[in-house]
Write a protein that holds these residues in place. Structure first.
Motif, PDB file in Angstrom:
ATOM      1  N   LYS A 159       0.856  -1.193   0.000  1.00 18.26           N
ATOM      2  CA  LYS A 159       0.000   0.000   0.000  1.00 18.26           C
ATOM      3  C   LYS A 159       0.890   1.240   0.000  1.00 18.26           C
ATOM      4  O   LYS A 159       1.655   1.463   0.936  1.00 18.26           O
ATOM      5  CB  LYS A 159      -0.908  -0.007   1.223  1.00 18.26           C
ATOM      6  CG  LYS A 159      -1.940   1.109   1.240  1.00 18.26           C
ATOM      7  CD  LYS A 159      -2.871   0.962   2.416  1.00 18.26           C
ATOM      8  CE  LYS A 159      -3.882   2.104   2.483  1.00 18.26           C
ATOM      9  NZ  LYS A 159      -4.733   2.166   1.278  1.00 18.26           N
TER      10      LYS A 159
ATOM     11  N   SER B  75       1.482   1.538 -10.227  1.00 19.27           N
ATOM     12  CA  SER B  75       0.312   0.658 -10.215  1.00 19.27           C
ATOM     13  C   SER B  75       0.510  -0.507 -11.174  1.00 19.27           C
ATOM     14  O   SER B  75       0.216  -1.667 -10.844  1.00 19.27           O
ATOM     15  CB  SER B  75      -0.934   1.457 -10.606  1.00 19.27           C
ATOM     16  OG  SER B  75      -2.075   0.617 -10.682  1.00 19.27           O
TER      17      SER B  75
ATOM     18  N   ASP C 236      -0.326  -1.332  -4.696  1.00 14.70           N
ATOM     19  CA  ASP C 236      -1.660  -0.825  -4.367  1.00 14.70           C
ATOM     20  C   ASP C 236      -1.493   0.653  -4.025  1.00 14.70           C
ATOM     21  O   ASP C 236      -1.269   1.015  -2.874  1.00 14.70           O
ATOM     22  CB  ASP C 236      -2.229  -1.603  -3.183  1.00 14.70           C
ATOM     23  CG  ASP C 236      -3.596  -1.106  -2.750  1.00 14.70           C
ATOM     24  OD1 ASP C 236      -4.187  -0.274  -3.473  1.00 14.70           O
ATOM     25  OD2 ASP C 236      -4.058  -1.520  -1.665  1.00 14.70           O
TER      26      ASP C 236
ATOM     27  N   PHE D 285      -4.222   9.426   5.741  1.00 20.80           N
ATOM     28  CA  PHE D 285      -3.848   8.034   5.974  1.00 20.80           C
ATOM     29  C   PHE D 285      -3.543   7.852   7.456  1.00 20.80           C
ATOM     30  O   PHE D 285      -2.857   8.688   8.064  1.00 20.80           O
ATOM     31  CB  PHE D 285      -2.617   7.645   5.146  1.00 20.80           C
ATOM     32  CG  PHE D 285      -2.740   7.964   3.689  1.00 20.80           C
ATOM     33  CD1 PHE D 285      -3.528   7.189   2.856  1.00 20.80           C
ATOM     34  CD2 PHE D 285      -2.075   9.054   3.132  1.00 20.80           C
ATOM     35  CE1 PHE D 285      -3.658   7.491   1.504  1.00 20.80           C
ATOM     36  CE2 PHE D 285      -2.184   9.369   1.792  1.00 20.80           C
ATOM     37  CZ  PHE D 285      -2.982   8.581   0.975  1.00 20.80           C
TER      38      PHE D 285
ATOM     39  N   SER E 217      -0.084   3.049   8.390  1.00 22.87           N
ATOM     40  CA  SER E 217      -0.953   2.306   7.474  1.00 22.87           C
ATOM     41  C   SER E 217      -0.349   2.067   6.095  1.00 22.87           C
ATOM     42  O   SER E 217      -0.913   1.310   5.300  1.00 22.87           O
ATOM     43  CB  SER E 217      -2.286   3.042   7.306  1.00 22.87           C
ATOM     44  OG  SER E 217      -2.091   4.302   6.680  1.00 22.87           O
ATOM     45  N   LEU E 218       0.790   2.694   5.790  1.00 21.68           N
ATOM     46  CA  LEU E 218       1.364   2.604   4.452  1.00 21.68           C
ATOM     47  C   LEU E 218       2.637   1.769   4.437  1.00 21.68           C
ATOM     48  O   LEU E 218       3.431   1.800   5.375  1.00 21.68           O
ATOM     49  CB  LEU E 218       1.684   4.003   3.918  1.00 21.68           C
ATOM     50  CG  LEU E 218       0.513   4.968   3.743  1.00 21.68           C
ATOM     51  CD1 LEU E 218       1.032   6.333   3.292  1.00 21.68           C
ATOM     52  CD2 LEU E 218      -0.507   4.424   2.754  1.00 21.68           C
ATOM     53  N   ASP E 219       2.826   1.053   3.335  1.00 17.35           N
ATOM     54  CA  ASP E 219       4.081   0.335   3.109  1.00 17.35           C
ATOM     55  C   ASP E 219       5.081   1.197   2.350  1.00 17.35           C
ATOM     56  O   ASP E 219       6.280   0.894   2.349  1.00 17.35           O
ATOM     57  CB  ASP E 219       3.811  -0.944   2.306  1.00 17.35           C
ATOM     58  CG  ASP E 219       2.854  -1.878   3.018  1.00 17.35           C
ATOM     59  OD1 ASP E 219       3.160  -2.257   4.165  1.00 17.35           O
ATOM     60  OD2 ASP E 219       1.801  -2.194   2.441  1.00 17.35           O
TER      61      ASP E 219
END
Length: 223
Positions: A49, A65, A70, A103, A107-109
């Protein structure tokens, strides 16, 4: 809205269509940039993500993408986002500021900041990078791209539009130091020379958010 953010939004709202057309084949013509983005996608991992912050017309967003991430885009300019949505209908895009991320923490990669910190005053960069760190999960990756130099370049009335803005150049060592102070570990630095009509080299930094245990150790040592 902070003055530099308002100026940035006004500038890109005015030039979005001309900018998009002028740089339509930018990634196609730049194999080194594609290689850096490919490395970044591999580090994040398939399905990771990612947020493309300051995504502009969404060229880098769409590219990542297609590489299996994602990814969602965020930009101040609704006019730029209109282009991004038109050209990448399967990718979500949101209007907003890099200084107020939609966000959740951790929560983000991955976070991509592809030439989108270049209008941020130096004094605001620590706050910007801390926000990137907070949005990333421990071990998440940041890719930061910018032009190298010491003097800003002023753009006035591009394509005849009555707007102006400064493009701020940075030194990789300066940016790396700020990233380390913001809780990142540096992984790579790539600098390529100017090509074509470019005036300066370009830098690409990849950094990793420190693991939670390392963050805690840093806090304890600071105390």
């Amino acid at each position: 809205m902070t003055d530099f953010l308002s100026t940035t939004r006004t500038f890109y709202d005015a030039i979005a269509e001309d900018y998009s057309e002028r740089f339509r084949n930018e990634l196609a013509d730049r194999p080194l940039e594609r290689a850096v983005l490919g490395l970044y996608a591999e580090l994040v991992g398939a399905g990771g993500k990612v947020a493309d912050l300051g995504c502009g017309p969404g060229r880098s967003t769409g590219h990542l993408s297609r590489l299996g991430l994602d990814i969602a885009g965020l930009d101040l300019s609704e006019s730029m986002l209109a282009v991004a949505r038109r050209e990448n209908p399967a990718v979500p895009f949101h209007q907003g500021s890099m200084f107020d991320l939609p966000f959740a923490d951790g929560s983000l990669d991955g976070v991509l900041c592809w030439y989108s910190s270049i209008h941020t005053p130096a004094a605001e960069l620590p706050r910007l990078f801390t926000g990137f760190r907070d949005a990333l999960a421990p071990g998440g990756h940041l890719l930061l791209a910018f032009q190298v130099g010491d003097e800003p370049r002023h753009y006035d009335q591009p394509w005849g539009h009555p707007v102006a803005i400064d493009f701020l150049r940075r030194r990789p060592e300066f940016m790396e130091d700020l990233l380390k102070r913001s809780g990142f570990t540096m992984l790579s630095r790539t600098v390529r020379e100017a090509t074509g009509e470019e005036k300066t080299p370009h830098a690409f930094l990849i950094a990793e958010r420190a693991e939670a245990s390392e963050d805690a150790e840093d806090t304890e040592s600071a105390e």
